[in-house]
Design a protein around this motif. Structure first.
Motif, mmCIF file in Angstrom:
data_model
loop_
_atom_site.group_PDB
_atom_site.id
_atom_site.type_symbol
_atom_site.label_atom_id
_atom_site.label_comp_id
_atom_site.label_asym_id
_atom_site.label_seq_id
_atom_site.Cartn_x
_atom_site.Cartn_y
_atom_site.Cartn_z
ATOM 1 N N TYR A 279 0.852 -1.191 0.000
ATOM 2 C CA TYR A 279 0.000 0.000 0.000
ATOM 3 C C TYR A 279 0.892 1.247 0.000
ATOM 4 N N THR A 280 0.851 1.981 -1.104
ATOM 5 C CA THR A 280 1.652 3.198 -1.248
ATOM 6 C C THR A 280 0.714 4.390 -1.229
ATOM 7 N N PRO A 281 0.766 5.233 -0.181
ATOM 8 C CA PRO A 281 -0.195 6.345 -0.086
ATOM 9 C C PRO A 281 -0.228 7.238 -1.315
ATOM 10 N N SER A 282 0.922 7.492 -1.939
ATOM 11 C CA SER A 282 0.935 8.399 -3.093
ATOM 12 C C SER A 282 0.124 7.832 -4.250
ATOM 13 N N ASN A 283 0.102 6.508 -4.398
ATOM 14 C CA ASN A 283 -0.654 5.890 -5.485
ATOM 15 C C ASN A 283 -2.063 5.485 -5.083
ATOM 16 N N CYS A 284 -2.219 5.015 -3.852
ATOM 17 C CA CYS A 284 -3.495 4.421 -3.429
ATOM 18 C C CYS A 284 -4.440 5.412 -2.759
ATOM 19 N N PHE A 285 -3.886 6.404 -2.064
ATOM 20 C CA PHE A 285 -4.730 7.309 -1.278
ATOM 21 C C PHE A 285 -4.840 8.696 -1.904
ATOM 22 N N GLU A 286 -3.729 9.291 -2.284
ATOM 23 C CA GLU A 286 -3.757 10.678 -2.769
ATOM 24 C C GLU A 286 -4.591 10.833 -4.033
ATOM 25 N N THR A 287 -4.772 9.756 -4.761
ATOM 26 C CA THR A 287 -5.555 9.811 -5.997
ATOM 27 C C THR A 287 -7.002 9.338 -5.815
ATOM 28 N N PHE A 288 -7.314 8.801 -4.649
ATOM 29 C CA PHE A 288 -8.619 8.164 -4.453
ATOM 30 C C PHE A 288 -9.732 9.201 -4.280
#
Length: 464
Positions: A279-288
Motif C-alpha cells: 500500500y503506497t499512499p501516493s498511489n493508493c490514497f492521494e488519488t482516491f
C-alpha cells in the motif's frame, strides 16, 4: 498481442496501451485473463489492436462493448489517476529510525531491555520525555489488540547539545547507533546520517504535526501484505516506516478505507511483491476520490463503527490478529457463524459506501473466487479444496471472498472517471495537487526558465 495480465497496469499500461489508444489506435478485442495452454502456470491477456478508424464490433471477454480502454475496461478514460488536492496532507509513511539501537525491545537478544528503560525513567523522570511507544506493521497485523511491544528514543530534530541534556539516553544511542552509522557509505545522504548520528534516518515532522490534535489515527501496513486492513492507533505512538498513517479518526473514514471500493482501487494502483500488496499512499490514497460529504455521513459512521467494534471483539475472543482473522474471512471452508457475520457486516459497509457515491445499481454479492489459478485439477470439482499440493506439503490456494470481475471493473471505471472529474474541478478552481513542497498551490507560469527554477531551489541535504 499476447502478454502477461500486467499489461493494463502501471507504467506498462501507460507506455503501451494508453499510448496506442491516444495515438490513433483502437483496442477492438481483449481477453483479460486466459490460462496459458502449455505447461507453464501463467495467466495471460490476449489483445487485438487496430491502427486507424475501426468500424467493426468490439468485444471484451466475449461481451460486445462500445469501448475498450487502456485499462481493459468497457468505460472510463485511458489516463493515470491524478493526485487530488482534497487528499493533501492526509497520508504519511512512518519514520525511518535507521538503528535498532534507538529501541528498547525484549524480543531482540542484542536490544536494550525494557527493564533498563523503566530503571532509567525511575532514576530520572526527565528521560520519559524522549521515550515513546513504537509500533510497526507486524504488531498491528498479528496482535489481537494491535499492541506494541517496543519503545524508541526520539530526539526529534534536536541539535547534539540539546540531545546531551538527556545523558542517559544519548549514551545508549552513542554506544549502539553511532558505530553503525559510521560504517555507512559516502553519498550525501550517508554523510548527513553519519554527521547527525543521534537523529533518526528520516524524521517525519509533517506526520507528527498532523496527528498532534487527534486522539487516534487510522493506519495500515505498507509492507507486502496479503490483505488490506485498517485499524485505529493512538496518536501518541511512533510509527515505523512499515506503516501508512492517516490523520483520520472517524468511523466514516474507516468504513470507506476498509470497503471493497477502496480495496479495488488500492490493489490496482499499488505496487506488489509476488501476489502481495504494497500500500503506497501516493498511489493508493492521494488519488482516491472519496464520496461527497463523507465526513458527515451518519450511515457511513454507523456502518463503520458496527464493523470495527465487532471485528475488534472477535479478534480478542479468538486471540487472533488481523491476518489470521482475514485468513478465515476468505476461506471457503470457514462456516463459523461469527466469521459469516463479519462477512455480512462487510457487505453492509460496502453498500453504505456505494450509496454514498450514489451508485445504487451496483450489486454487493460476493463469492469465493481465486485471485489467480496455478493448477486445473481442483478448480473443476464441484467443491474445490482451498488447498493444493506443492512439494509434498499443503499450500493454501489464493481464494478471496470478493466481487466478480464485472462488478470489480465497473466500480474501478467509475472511480477513474470520478478522479478525472474531481481533478478538472480543482484545476478550474485554480488549484492543482502535487507531490512534495508547494502541494496545493497554483502552478507558476511555464514561461519561467528552467535554469532559474534550478538555481532557486533550496539546498536540501541528501537531495540532488
Amino acid at each position: 498481442m499476447i502478454a502477461t495480465n500486467t499489461i493494463a497496469q502501471g507504467d506498462t499500461r501507460s507506455t503501451g496501451l494508453r499510448y496506442i489508444c491516444e495515438n490513433g489506435g483502437t483496442i477492438y478485442n481483449a481477453q483479460k485473463r486466459v490460462k496459458w495452454v502449455g505447461l507453464a502456470a501463467v495467466i495471460v491477456s490476449v489483445i487485438n489492436v487496430f491502427k486507424g478508424d475501426y468500424q467493426g464490433v468490439k468485444s471484451l471477454d466475449g461481451r460486445k462493448v462500445d469501448l475498450i480502454s487502456a485499462f481493459l475496461f468497457k468505460s472510463g478514460g485511458n489516463n493515470n489517476p491524478a493526485v487530488l488536492l482534497a487528499n493533501a496532507d492526509k497520508s504519511f509513511q512512518g519514520s525511518i529510525v535507521l538503528g535498532m539501537g534507538f529501541t528498547f525491545d525484549d524480543s531482540k537478544p542484542d536490544g536494550t531491555p525494557i527493564a533498563e528503560m523503566q530503571r532509567l525513567i525511575e532514576q530520572n523522570s526527565k528521560n520519559q520525555e524522549r521515550i515513546f511507544p513504537y509500533i510497526g506493521g507486524e504488531e498491528v497485523n498479528s496482535s489481537p489488540t494491535h499492541k506494541h511491544h517496543r519503545y524508541v528514543i526520539n530526539f526529534g530534530e534536536m541539535s547534539e547539545d540539546e540531545a546531551r541534556e538527556y545523558p542517559d539516553l544519548i549514551k545508549i544511542v552513542e554506544e549502539n547507533v553511532k558505530p553503525e552509522r559510521l560504517k555507512l557509505g559516502d553519498n550525501a545522504d550517508a554523510r548527513r546520517r553519519k554527521k547527525n548520528w543521534w537523529l533518526w534516518g528520516r524524521y517525519t515532522s509533517g506526520l507528527f504535526k498532523a496527528i498532534a490534535p487527534l486522539e487516534r489515527v487510522l493506519v495500515t501496513n505498507c509492507g507486502a501484505s496479503t490483505y488490506i486492513s485498517f485499524s485505529f492507533q493512538s496518536s501518541r505512538m511512533v510509527f515505523a516506516n512499515t506503516l501508512a498513517i492517516f490523520p483520520l479518526s472517524t468511523y466514516s473514514a474507516f468504513c470507506i478505507m476498509q470497503s471493497r471500493i477502496h480495496e479495488i482501487w488500492a490493489r490496482f494502483f499499488s505496487s506488489s511483491m509476488k501476489d502481495d500488496l504494497r500500500y503506497t499512499p501516493s498511489n493508493c490514497f492521494e488519488t482516491f476520490p472519496f464520496p461527497e460529504n463523507w465526513e458527515t455521513n451518519p450511515t457511513l459512521e454507523a456502518a463503520g463503527k458496527e464493523y470495527y467494534e465487532y471485528r475488534a471483539a472477535l479478534m480478542v475472543r479468538n486471540n487472533q490478529g488481523l491476518t489470521d482473522t482475514y485468513n478465515r474471512f476468505h476461506d471457503p471452508d470457514e462456516y463459523d457463524p461469527e466469521i459469516i457475520k463479519l462477512r455480512e457486516l462487510h457487505t453492509a459497509m460496502d453498500k453504505a459506501v456505494l450509496d454514498a457515491y450514489g451508485w445504487l445499481d451496483i450489486p454487493t454479492d460476493c463469492d469465493f473466487l481465486l485471485d489467480y489459478e496455478e493448477e486445473e485439477d481442483d478448480n473443476l470439482t464441484p467443491n474445490p479444496s482451498p488447498y493444493q499440493r506443492e512439494g509434498g506439503r499443503q499450500k493454501k490456494k489464493p481464494w478471496r471472498y470478493r466481487w466478480g470481475e464485472e462488478t470489480h471493473d465497473e466500480v474501478l471505471a467509475r472511480l477513474l472517471d470520478l478522479n478525472q472529474q474531481r481533478h478538472q474541478e480543482e484545476i478550474l478552481g485554480g488549484k492543482v495537487a502535487g507531490k512534495g513542497k508547494g502541494k496545493g498551490k497554483k502552478k507558476k507560469s511555464n514561461k519561467t526558465k528552467s535554469k532559474k527554477v534550478v538555481e532557486n531551489l533550496p539546498d536540501i541535504p541528501g537531495i540532488k
